[in-house]
Design a protein around this motif. Structure first.
Motif, PDB file in Angstrom:
ATOM      1  N   GLY A 221     -73.803  75.694 -42.190  1.00  0.00           N
ATOM      2  CA  GLY A 221     -73.618  74.393 -41.542  1.00  0.00           C
ATOM      3  C   GLY A 221     -72.150  74.035 -41.515  1.00  0.00           C
ATOM      4  N   VAL A 236     -83.461  68.059 -43.972  1.00  0.00           N
ATOM      5  CA  VAL A 236     -84.206  69.291 -43.701  1.00  0.00           C
ATOM      6  C   VAL A 236     -85.699  68.992 -43.655  1.00  0.00           C
ATOM      7  N   TYR A 244     -86.198  73.503 -40.760  1.00  0.00           N
ATOM      8  CA  TYR A 244     -85.354  72.885 -39.744  1.00  0.00           C
ATOM      9  C   TYR A 244     -84.349  71.967 -40.415  1.00  0.00           C
ATOM     10  N   TRP A 252     -81.820  72.030 -35.677  1.00  0.00           N
ATOM     11  CA  TRP A 252     -81.527  73.451 -35.775  1.00  0.00           C
ATOM     12  C   TRP A 252     -82.618  74.105 -36.605  1.00  0.00           C
ATOM     13  N   ARG A 253     -82.889  75.379 -36.256  1.00  0.00           N
ATOM     14  CA  ARG A 253     -83.827  76.132 -37.094  1.00  0.00           C
ATOM     15  C   ARG A 253     -83.013  77.030 -38.009  1.00  0.00           C
ATOM     16  N   LEU A 254     -83.429  77.101 -39.268  1.00  0.00           N
ATOM     17  CA  LEU A 254     -82.717  77.915 -40.251  1.00  0.00           C
ATOM     18  C   LEU A 254     -83.377  79.286 -40.373  1.00  0.00           C
ATOM     19  N   ALA A 256     -82.883  82.638 -42.702  1.00  0.00           N
ATOM     20  CA  ALA A 256     -82.134  83.026 -43.898  1.00  0.00           C
ATOM     21  C   ALA A 256     -82.844  84.152 -44.617  1.00  0.00           C
ATOM     22  N   ALA A 261     -77.431  83.832 -43.377  1.00  0.00           N
ATOM     23  CA  ALA A 261     -78.152  82.627 -42.963  1.00  0.00           C
ATOM     24  C   ALA A 261     -77.520  82.116 -41.679  1.00  0.00           C
ATOM     25  N   LEU A 263     -78.004  79.130 -38.381  1.00  0.00           N
ATOM     26  CA  LEU A 263     -78.655  77.952 -37.800  1.00  0.00           C
ATOM     27  C   LEU A 263     -78.632  78.091 -36.284  1.00  0.00           C
ATOM     28  N   ALA A 303     -84.210  75.034 -48.720  1.00  0.00           N
ATOM     29  CA  ALA A 303     -83.026  74.521 -48.039  1.00  0.00           C
ATOM     30  C   ALA A 303     -82.788  73.119 -48.559  1.00  0.00           C
ATOM     31  N   VAL A 314     -78.781  77.234 -49.319  1.00  0.00           N
ATOM     32  CA  VAL A 314     -79.969  78.065 -49.118  1.00  0.00           C
ATOM     33  C   VAL A 314     -80.211  78.832 -50.411  1.00  0.00           C
TER      34      VAL A 314
END
Lengths: 317, 527
Positions: A221, A236, A244, A252-254, A256, A261, A263, A303, A314
């Motif tokens: 991020g 999150v 997310y 944003w979708r994470l 990882a 990782a 986004l 997250a 993360v």
């Protein structure tokens, strides 16, 4: 400055299509802001040696490679006044994988160029590591297709976490030696087992080693003003096993795993909850998570965000 | 390849803001970017963008077709009325397209049969030629793909010849080998001036066009799926030879070559002076591989047509077949019944009374729509949605594509009072606008009847679709009564129009299904 000499293969390829290349140069110059002289210097410096190197392997590839590199260079040079100045990484790959370049002169140069561009624009991706690995693994592949495929799998291993699914599939198809080299394994026979392990657990290591859990793995991020995605400290959410993050304006979708990782912009979850209460002490002991204000867990991944930071932590858990 | 201006492709997205389906991240994205096609094998999605790139290159550079007769709007368009007859000119508010370029490109994507009509020298053959180049063939190969219709064309000219040596030596037909024409193996096939082909040869062409195989002396050659382009100077089926109806019926979509706007003469002059031949400078970035075309085809089929859109097509289609005086048996009360016996349509239709012929959409046509035509409507609607970057077809996609698919399929009854109404005379000659108007009128009627909310057949349909397993005799009887009650209501109050006719037949179908099930239940001794 002394001009670099132009080798015979490149010179011949230019001579054969002289009219066409001159027409294209004339058109580029006519559009304004394009110095043909600088462009020709760029060709001498950056393109000619690559064509000569490939021509040593296969003289027949020189015309197609010249065509492909001329297009690529002209496209890039239009935006910079006629100067084509590729990155050292690209040149290194082109030289190191010259056999593959000679085999597929229309595909490989552009793929490498685009690949480096994509990687360098993705935060936290280890581009240098990718180049080094690609040079090593690419030489173990039997053809251009498998070489480029290896590059895709290496992109995942160097931090493009969203490529995980595709990359695991690709690794299963590579020659065992190449796959082992990509995964850092000594024994090619252990590749299948390693891939099974990696597919089952995002925090698994290829060699089967186990780390302490929970374990802070990545921070992603960052503040938009400093190149990150978030305008405000994110929150999150977990919805149906997907994590997310949002700064209040966008989602944003994470993605990882053990290797990185990422986004990616997303439409966001429909509902789902984020945990707004306190994290368990096991997690709070991890650096930066003591004052966490938003966290979610999915599939062995935590997250977490704090009110004073634009980054997400993360954690493998 | 040559003069770069003709090879420049738009670097910006060709449809900004197009609604993109949510894509899973794809490892193939690594090699996509500004430098060429990268790893071509991996570039198998985002192909809608490539299709649009191809469209814009053809429309802006290759053919010079500055018309936007396929109009999309994302807000109210501006409208001007020109001349003393107040001809309506619309400035569309969203990205719009030239049918003469778009339809052939969509046809390439869905591998159907496109007829290009128009006066000589208007770019029909040139357009078809370009489609061959876009499909990855060389100029020489495309020239091979083009079959030129002429009055002396024989079946052998079209398909091939038996090997002379085999003809002499063979003791049976299956020992004769045929030297098939190479064009049969191509994925783009062009028949230039198909209405100049003799009737007998048309029949041989029909087999290839319709069934994808060629047959000669008991030998069969299976052809691959191909996009077909046929050209003709008129769309009435006339020409040196009358086009056989079966061949005409296999045409999936018809598009007209527009006139040349003289305000673009400067571009034409540049082309003459530069000896520019568009087919020689197709940018490599818009040439499709066979795998890409296969992928596009698969993605087009995956585009969904939502139920509300499908329902409007159902309603539209339902208007046309019904002809009350055509028969005694309810199921045979169709225009096709009249045609099959060779009766005079006007004479039979004249006995049809009780309906407002000006308002009855069915009275505007001499025929209904075939299954084949409807399937083609589906395919091209999906193709248009895909082309615009959507994975769901909108009503507008259907509305825009209908006139080109039904152009030769829906035959207007030019003596219908509809065409005598003020402002409708031009629709006698403007087939595209007529079909579009038909659809708009149908949609308006659909809205007036509020069929999205008040269609009794929807619930009955859903009930049957849920299956009959475990449905008791009592429930079946309840359903039968419901069907009968509905028929009873309708029989009292309503004039019979086309859509109602089809609804009645559907109710009969439901009634019969339940009746058969009831008989089975009794036979089984089920309670």
């Amino acid at each position: 400055m002394e001009r670099a000499a132009v080798g015979p293969a490149f010179a011949e390829a230019l001579r054969r299509e002289r009219t066409r290349y001159n027409a294209r140069l004339a058109e580029a110059s006519a559009s304004g802001g394009f110095d043909a002289g600088l462009f020709l210097d760029s060709l001498r410096t950056h393109v000619a040696p690559l064509v000569e190197a490939a021509a040593v392997i296969d003289p027949a590839c020189a015309p197609a490679l010249t065509d492909s590199l001329f297009d690529l260079a002209l496209g890039a040079a239009r935006a910079s006044g006629g100067v084509f100045a590729p990155s050292g990484d690209w040149t290194m790959l082109m030289e190191g994988l010259s056999a593959r370049v000679a085999e597929a002169p229309s595909r490989v140069p552009a793929a490498l160029y685009n690949g480096l561009s994509v990687l360098s624009q993705t935060p936290h991706v280890r581009v240098g590591e990718w180049v080094a690995a690609f040079l090593k693994v690419g030489r173990l592949c039997r053809d251009a297709s498998s070489c480029l495929a290896a590059g895709q799998s290496l992109a995942w291993l160097c931090g493009m976490a969203h490529y995980r699914e595709g990359a695991l599939g690709i690794l299963a198809t590579l020659p065992p030696q190449a796959a082992a080299a990509a995964l850092g394994l000594r024994d090619p026979k252990s590749v299948t087992e390693a891939l099974t392990r990696l597919a089952a657990d995002p925090w698994a290591r290829p060699d089967g080693g186990v780390g302490e859990l929970p374990r802070l793995m990545h921070r992603v991020g960052g503040f938009r003003g400093f190149g990150g995605p978030f305008l405000a400290p994110p929150v999150v959410r977990n919805e149906e096993g997907v994590l997310y993050a949002s700064d209040g304006l966008r989602w944003w979708r994470l993605y990882a795993d053990n290797f990185g990782a990422v986004l990616l912009i997303d439409e966001g979850p429909g509902g789902g909850g984020s945990k707004m209460g306190a994290l368990s002490t096991a997690y709070q002991r991890l650096p930066g998570l003591a004052d966490c204000h938003s966290w979610a867990i999915a599939g062995g991944t935590l997250a977490a965000a704090t009110p004073h930071s634009h980054t997400l932590s993360v954690v493998a858990c | 390849m040559g003069w770069n201006p003709f090879q420049r492709l738009s670097e910006s997205p060709t449809n900004p803001g197009a609604k993109k389906p949510a894509r899973k991240p794809d490892v193939a994205d690594l090699y996509r970017g500004s430098a060429g096609a990268g790893d071509g094998d991996a570039v198998l999605s985002g192909l809608d963008e490539k299709l649009r790139q191809a469209y814009f290159w053809v429309a802006n550079t290759a053919i010079i077709c500055p018309y936007y007769d396929i109009e999309f709007n994302d807000g109210p368009p501006q409208v001007f009325y020109m001349g003393d007859t107040k001809s309506r000119l619309t400035l569309p508010s969203a990205q719009s397209y030239a049918s003469f370029v778009l339809i052939p490109i969509l046809n390439l994507a869905v591998r159907r049969r496109c007829l290009l009509v128009g006066g000589p020298g208007r770019g029909k053959t040139a357009s078809a030629f370009l489609m061959g180049i876009l499909a990855g063939y060389s100029i020489k190969e495309v020239k091979r793909a083009v079959q030129h219709g002429q009055p002396q064309m024989t079946v052998s000219d079209l398909l091939g010849n038996p090997l002379p040596a085999d003809m002499v030596k063979a003791e049976s037909m299956d020992q004769i080998r045929i030297a098939w024409r190479k064009w049969l193996a191509m994925r783009v096939k062009v028949i230039d001036e198909y209405n100049r082909i003799p009737t007998r040869t048309q029949s041989a062409l029909l087999t290839v066009l319709a069934d994808n195989y060629a047959e000669m002396l008991d030998q069969v050659y299976e052809c691959p799926e191909a996009a077909w382009y046929l050209t003709a100077n008129d769309d009435a089926g006339g020409g040196t030879y009358q086009v056989i109806e079966a061949l005409r019926d296999r045409i999936d979509v018809v598009v007209k070559a527009p006139h040349f706007n003289p305000r673009f003469l400067k571009e034409l002059l540049a082309r003459v002076e530069g000896e520019v031949a568009p087919e020689r400078m197709v940018p490599p970035g818009i040439v499709f591989t066979e795998a890409e075309l296969d992928k596009i085809h698969a993605e087009i089929l995956a585009v969904s047509i939502p139920e509300p859109v499908r329902r409007r097509l159902e309603f539209f289609t339902a208007h046309f077949e019904y002809l009350e005086p055509a028969a005694e048996q309810f199921e045979y009360k169709t225009k096709d019944t009249v045609k099959l016996v060779g009766a005079d349509y006007r004479a039979v239709a004249g006995r049809d009374t009780g309906r407002d012929k000006a308002k009855d959409l069915g009275s505007q046509t001499k025929n209904g729509l075939s299954v084949r035509a409807l399937m083609t409507v589906f395919i091209f609607t999906k193709a248009l949605a895909f082309f615009r970057g959507d994975n769901v077809a909108l009503l507008d996609d259907l509305r825009q594509i209908l006139p080109f698919v039904l152009h030769d399929k829906l035959v207007p009854d030019l003596e219908s009072p509809f065409f005598d109404e003020p402002g409708n005379a031009a629709l006698r000659t403007d087939r595209v606008s007529w079909i579009r108007r038909l659809f708009d009128l149908s949609s308006a009627e659909y809205d007036r009847l509020d069929l999205d909310a008040n269609d009794p057949l929807v619930e009955l349909d859903a009930e049957l679709a849920a299956g009959l397993d475990g449905v008791s005799e009592k429930d079946v009887r309840t359903r039968l009564v419901r069907v009968e009650r509905l028929l009873g209501e309708w029989s009292k109050a309503r004039k019979m129009y086309g859509h109602l006719y089809n609804d009645v037949l559907k109710l009969k179908y439901l009634h019969q299904r339940y009746t058969n099930y009831l008989r089975w239940l009794r036979w089984k001794g089920q309670p």
